[in-house]
Scaffold this motif. Structure first.
Motif, PDB file in Angstrom:
ATOM      1  N   GLY A  44       0.785  -1.233   0.000  1.00  0.00           N
ATOM      2  CA  GLY A  44       0.000   0.000   0.000  1.00  0.00           C
ATOM      3  C   GLY A  44       0.812   1.275   0.000  1.00  0.00           C
ATOM      4  N   ILE A  45       2.140   1.161   0.031  1.00  0.00           N
ATOM      5  CA  ILE A  45       2.990   2.363   0.090  1.00  0.00           C
ATOM      6  C   ILE A  45       3.700   2.530  -1.247  1.00  0.00           C
ATOM      7  N   PRO A  46       3.470   3.639  -1.947  1.00  0.00           N
ATOM      8  CA  PRO A  46       4.153   3.855  -3.238  1.00  0.00           C
ATOM      9  C   PRO A  46       5.658   3.988  -3.051  1.00  0.00           C
ATOM     10  N   VAL A  47       6.405   3.561  -4.065  1.00  0.00           N
ATOM     11  CA  VAL A  47       7.870   3.578  -4.013  1.00  0.00           C
ATOM     12  C   VAL A  47       8.410   4.403  -5.181  1.00  0.00           C
ATOM     13  N   VAL A  48       9.215   5.394  -4.848  1.00  0.00           N
ATOM     14  CA  VAL A  48       9.924   6.191  -5.843  1.00  0.00           C
ATOM     15  C   VAL A  48      11.364   5.687  -5.864  1.00  0.00           C
ATOM     16  N   VAL A  57      12.241   5.950 -11.964  1.00  0.00           N
ATOM     17  CA  VAL A  57      11.999   7.331 -12.383  1.00  0.00           C
ATOM     18  C   VAL A  57      12.707   7.615 -13.709  1.00  0.00           C
ATOM     19  N   ALA A  58      13.929   7.093 -13.865  1.00  0.00           N
ATOM     20  CA  ALA A  58      14.657   7.287 -15.115  1.00  0.00           C
ATOM     21  C   ALA A  58      13.905   6.693 -16.298  1.00  0.00           C
ATOM     22  N   ALA A  59      13.118   5.628 -16.034  1.00  0.00           N
ATOM     23  CA  ALA A  59      12.322   4.992 -17.083  1.00  0.00           C
ATOM     24  C   ALA A  59      10.945   5.622 -17.234  1.00  0.00           C
ATOM     25  N   GLY A  60      10.671   6.683 -16.461  1.00  0.00           N
ATOM     26  CA  GLY A  60       9.400   7.385 -16.568  1.00  0.00           C
ATOM     27  C   GLY A  60       8.285   6.820 -15.728  1.00  0.00           C
ATOM     28  N   ARG A  61       8.618   5.913 -14.801  1.00  0.00           N
ATOM     29  CA  ARG A  61       7.587   5.291 -13.954  1.00  0.00           C
ATOM     30  C   ARG A  61       7.611   5.944 -12.568  1.00  0.00           C
TER      31      ARG A  61
END
Length: 267
Positions: free
Chosen positions: A62-66, A71-75
């Motif tokens: 339930g916890i989003p992960v950055v 991020v480099a792949a645009g996700r």
């Protein structure tokens, strides 16, 4: 899994497992590629990130992960709820490529802009730092991934000969100017987020950073330093925050900051 002690243990176990994988690539030699921003990336970065993301998705769905390579792949996940995890699977990639041992695995929990839990693991050094749940700790990790020593750490009392840490690969003129103006004579170049941890354990007093960094570079070390009694502040003395969208900066980019063991001196 919602108890912070359990989350911190998950971060610890995941970082150690990722560290094993990274060391395998380190010893075998890594092929280096350049990302769109011209920063280097290796197989170790990508494999370690997948391992960590898999563990986090199983136990903390339930916890989003950055994460840096995501991020480099645009996700980029939605972090508007204010609680998310920041992952840098291999901080100090240039150190890793150059054969230096001061590269790290970094995992941090952010709540409403503040780093409340963090793990910094230096696999080649057999060292892991934890911050959160009311204390900061330094652990020794053996070749099998077992914890052989654990003790609490804290920033040291200020003294007459303060020492500063600077980046081995990313130092800049503005950082040098700050150190000169502060009349700090002793300085040491260290790679990766270990600089936060060295301040946290009292091996140095201050780490000023005026060159560019991203939130995943700093969050885990910031959590360790705060738990040890220090602080990471922007130039105006405000605590460094996470999940930022600042004018003139990319998403998740930090402004200049000063990490110190003596936050009362920052005003």
């Amino acid at each position: 899994m919602h108890d912070k002690t359990d989350i911190l243990k998950l971060f610890e176990d995941s970082a150690i497992a990722a560290g094993h994988l990274i060391l395998d690539v380190y010893r075998a030699g890594a092929e280096v590629r350049l990302k769109g921003d011209r920063s280097p990336v290796t197989e170790a970065d990508e494999k370690a990130e997948r391992l960590i993301l898999d563990a986090l998705s199983r136990h903390l769905p339930g916890i989003p992960v950055v994460a840096e390579e995501e991020v480099a792949a645009g996700r980029i996940p939605d972090i508007s709820a204010g609680r998310f995890i920041l992952v840098d699977p291999l901080d100090g990639t240039r150190e890793f490529i150059g054969g230096h041992d001061d590269f790290t695995v970094n995992i941090a929990l952010i709540e409403y802009g503040a780093p409340v839990l963090g793990v910094v693991h230096a696999p080649a050094l057999g060292t892991l730092y934890l911050g959160g749940t009311g204390k900061a700790e330094k652990l020794a990790i053996d070749a099998e991934g077992r914890v052989t020593m654990r003790h609490e750490i804290a920033v040291r009392s200020q003294h007459t000969r303060p020492s500063a840490l600077v980046s081995r690969s990313h130092n800049c003129d503005a950082t040098d100017a700050y150190i000169k103006k502060a009349e700090i004579l002793e300085r040491k170049a260290v790679g990766s987020s270990l600089k936060f941890c060295l301040v946290a354990e009292g091996a140095a007093d201050i780490y000023p950073r005026f060159g560019p960094t991203m939130e995943w570079d700093t969050a885990a070390g910031d959590a360790v330093l705060r738990a040890a009694g220090g602080m990471v502040s922007t130039e105006d003395g405000a605590p460094l925050t996470y999940g930022k969208r600042l004018p003139g900066l990319r998403a998740f980019e930090n402004p200049a900051f000063i990490a110190t063991g003596h936050p009362q001196e920052r005003g």
